[in-house]
Design an enzyme around this catalytic site. Structure first.
Site, PDB file in Angstrom:
ATOM      1  N   ASP A  97     -17.995   2.757 -13.980  1.00  0.00           N
ATOM      2  CA  ASP A  97     -18.485   3.974 -14.635  1.00  0.00           C
ATOM      3  C   ASP A  97     -18.270   3.940 -16.142  1.00  0.00           C
ATOM      4  OD1 ASP A  97     -15.791   5.073 -15.250  1.00  0.00           O
ATOM      5  OD2 ASP A  97     -15.650   5.375 -13.089  1.00  0.00           O
ATOM      6  N   ASP A 149     -17.613 -11.328 -10.118  1.00  0.00           N
ATOM      7  CA  ASP A 149     -16.458 -11.030  -9.271  1.00  0.00           C
ATOM      8  C   ASP A 149     -15.182 -11.108 -10.093  1.00  0.00           C
ATOM      9  OD1 ASP A 149     -14.139 -12.174  -7.458  1.00  0.00           O
ATOM     10  OD2 ASP A 149     -15.520 -11.091  -6.139  1.00  0.00           O
ATOM     11  N   GLY A 150     -14.429 -10.012 -10.128  1.00  0.00           N
ATOM     12  CA  GLY A 150     -13.232  -9.953 -10.955  1.00  0.00           C
ATOM     13  C   GLY A 150     -12.169 -10.957 -10.543  1.00  0.00           C
ATOM     14  N   ASP A 167      -9.192  -1.408 -12.542  1.00  0.00           N
ATOM     15  CA  ASP A 167      -9.746  -0.141 -12.072  1.00  0.00           C
ATOM     16  C   ASP A 167     -10.529  -0.416 -10.798  1.00  0.00           C
ATOM     17  OD1 ASP A 167     -10.736   2.388 -11.770  1.00  0.00           O
ATOM     18  OD2 ASP A 167     -12.085   2.314 -13.492  1.00  0.00           O
ATOM     19  N   SER A 168      -9.794  -0.499  -9.695  1.00  0.00           N
ATOM     20  CA  SER A 168     -10.383  -0.931  -8.428  1.00  0.00           C
ATOM     21  C   SER A 168     -10.532   0.222  -7.451  1.00  0.00           C
ATOM     22  CB  SER A 168      -9.487  -1.993  -7.784  1.00  0.00           C
ATOM     23  OG  SER A 168      -8.236  -1.416  -7.452  1.00  0.00           O
ATOM     24  N   THR A 169     -11.302  -0.034  -6.389  1.00  0.00           N
ATOM     25  CA  THR A 169     -11.286   0.841  -5.233  1.00  0.00           C
ATOM     26  C   THR A 169      -9.998   0.559  -4.470  1.00  0.00           C
ATOM     27  OG1 THR A 169     -12.505  -0.819  -3.960  1.00  0.00           O
ATOM     28  CG2 THR A 169     -13.802   0.884  -5.078  1.00  0.00           C
ATOM     29  N   ASP A 170      -9.816   1.211  -3.323  1.00  0.00           N
ATOM     30  CA  ASP A 170      -8.615   0.979  -2.530  1.00  0.00           C
ATOM     31  C   ASP A 170      -8.693  -0.377  -1.811  1.00  0.00           C
ATOM     32  OD1 ASP A 170      -7.049   3.233  -3.104  1.00  0.00           O
ATOM     33  OD2 ASP A 170      -8.297   4.483  -1.823  1.00  0.00           O
ATOM     34  N   PRO A 174     -14.378  -4.999  -0.166  1.00  0.00           N
ATOM     35  CA  PRO A 174     -14.418  -5.909  -1.318  1.00  0.00           C
ATOM     36  C   PRO A 174     -13.258  -5.721  -2.283  1.00  0.00           C
ATOM     37  CG  PRO A 174     -16.575  -4.932  -0.924  1.00  0.00           C
ATOM     38  CD  PRO A 174     -15.607  -4.200  -0.044  1.00  0.00           C
TER      39      PRO A 174
END
Length: 297
Positions: A97, A149-150, A167-170, A174
């Protein structure tokens, strides 16, 4: 953010629900559906809510709102950058974002801000729908966006960074690879001396395992492994934990007077972050401190 997704949320009678942690439901009043897209992979829903403004949900889980995004983005970026004091090369892994990039780029000392985001469409979507807080990012020549891909980037790059923000998802799907010891070791190897790593580490009241596991991994390589906290209204369960790791313990305990000096010199305007809040964020409630200490054990 949550460990449980409601994979196909729908607006019913002017409300849409978010299912959290298997047994909690939180609903938003929907003034208007601004955008919706369903694929075999995910369901993206953007609504307008009278309290939170624009609310972005991915697979039924709230990702960001225009009303309270500043809390997470300010605390994730300003705390490590002000603590470091001389960050020139900064990396964001994830953060599609671009709200965190917007905050980080307020630091004029930064020469280059690299962001590695796996999905170009997320950036494009956010550029269109969240320009109220990220527009400045895309015209800043210091912004270096890499679509990829980080985890792979960290494994293969030869670059070094003063601050790395994940700053990732849980840790499901992925996003799980960004919580592994291997990934953190790659981060460690690509920090400059005295560099700082911060991570999204969940809501400890419901997700204590996230911070316990992250700190356990940190402690195997970093001299200083801990966490700090922020209160973000849309992340249900109280405090959000942000993982902290560095080989320079003094970064976590920097004096308030020095933080005030750095903050004043920066000229940055904030809505949540202050030097006092920075210092206080490391004063952990007992149950979160216990989780950190469990990770260190």
């Amino acid at each position: 953010m949550s460990d449980q997704a409601n994979n196909n949320p729908s607006v019913q009678n002017g409300w849409v629900g978010e299912t959290l942690h298997n047994d909690i439901s939180f609903t938003f009043k929907v003034d208007k559906v601004l955008y919706e897209q369903k694929t075999e992979e995910w369901h993206l829903l953007l609504i307008e809510n009278p309290q939170f403004g624009k609310v972005l949900m991915l697979d039924g889980i709230t990702q960001v709102t225009s009303r309270d995004e500043f809390v997470y983005h300010e605390m994730m970026s300003h705390v490590p950058i002000f603590a470091h004091g001389n960050a020139r090369e900064v990396l964001i892994v994830g953060g599609g974002d671009c709200g965190m990039a917007e905050e980080a780029l307020k630091h004029k000392s930064i020469n280059r801000l690299t962001q590695v985001e796996i999905d170009q469409s997320v950036v494009d979507f956010s550029k269109e729908h969240f320009s109220d807080f990220n527009a400045a990012v895309f015209i800043d020549p210091r912004f270096d966006l890499i679509i990829g891909d980080g985890a792979q980037f960290m494994a293969e790059t030869d670059r070094k960074f003063d601050v790395i923000m994940v700053d990732s998802t849980d840790p499901i799907g992925p996003g799980a690879v960004l919580f592994t010891e291997e990934f953190y070791r790659h981060c460690y190897n690509h920090l400059t001396p005295g560099g700082i790593l911060v991570t999204q580490s969940g809501v400890p009241f419901f997700q204590a395992d996230e911070i316990i596991t992250s700190v356990k991994h940190f402690s195997k390589m970093f001299k200083d492994a801990s966490a700090y906290i922020a209160a973000i209204p849309t992340y249900i369960g109280g405090h959000m934990a942000l993982g902290w790791a560095s080989d320079e313990a003094g970064h976590r305990t920097i004096a308030l007077q020095e933080l005030e000096t750095r903050f004043a010199a920066s000229g940055i305007q904030t809505r949540y972050y202050t030097p006092e809040v920075h210092r206080a964020a490391f004063a952990l409630p007992k149950f979160i401190k216990d989780a950190v200490e469990q990770g260190l054990a």
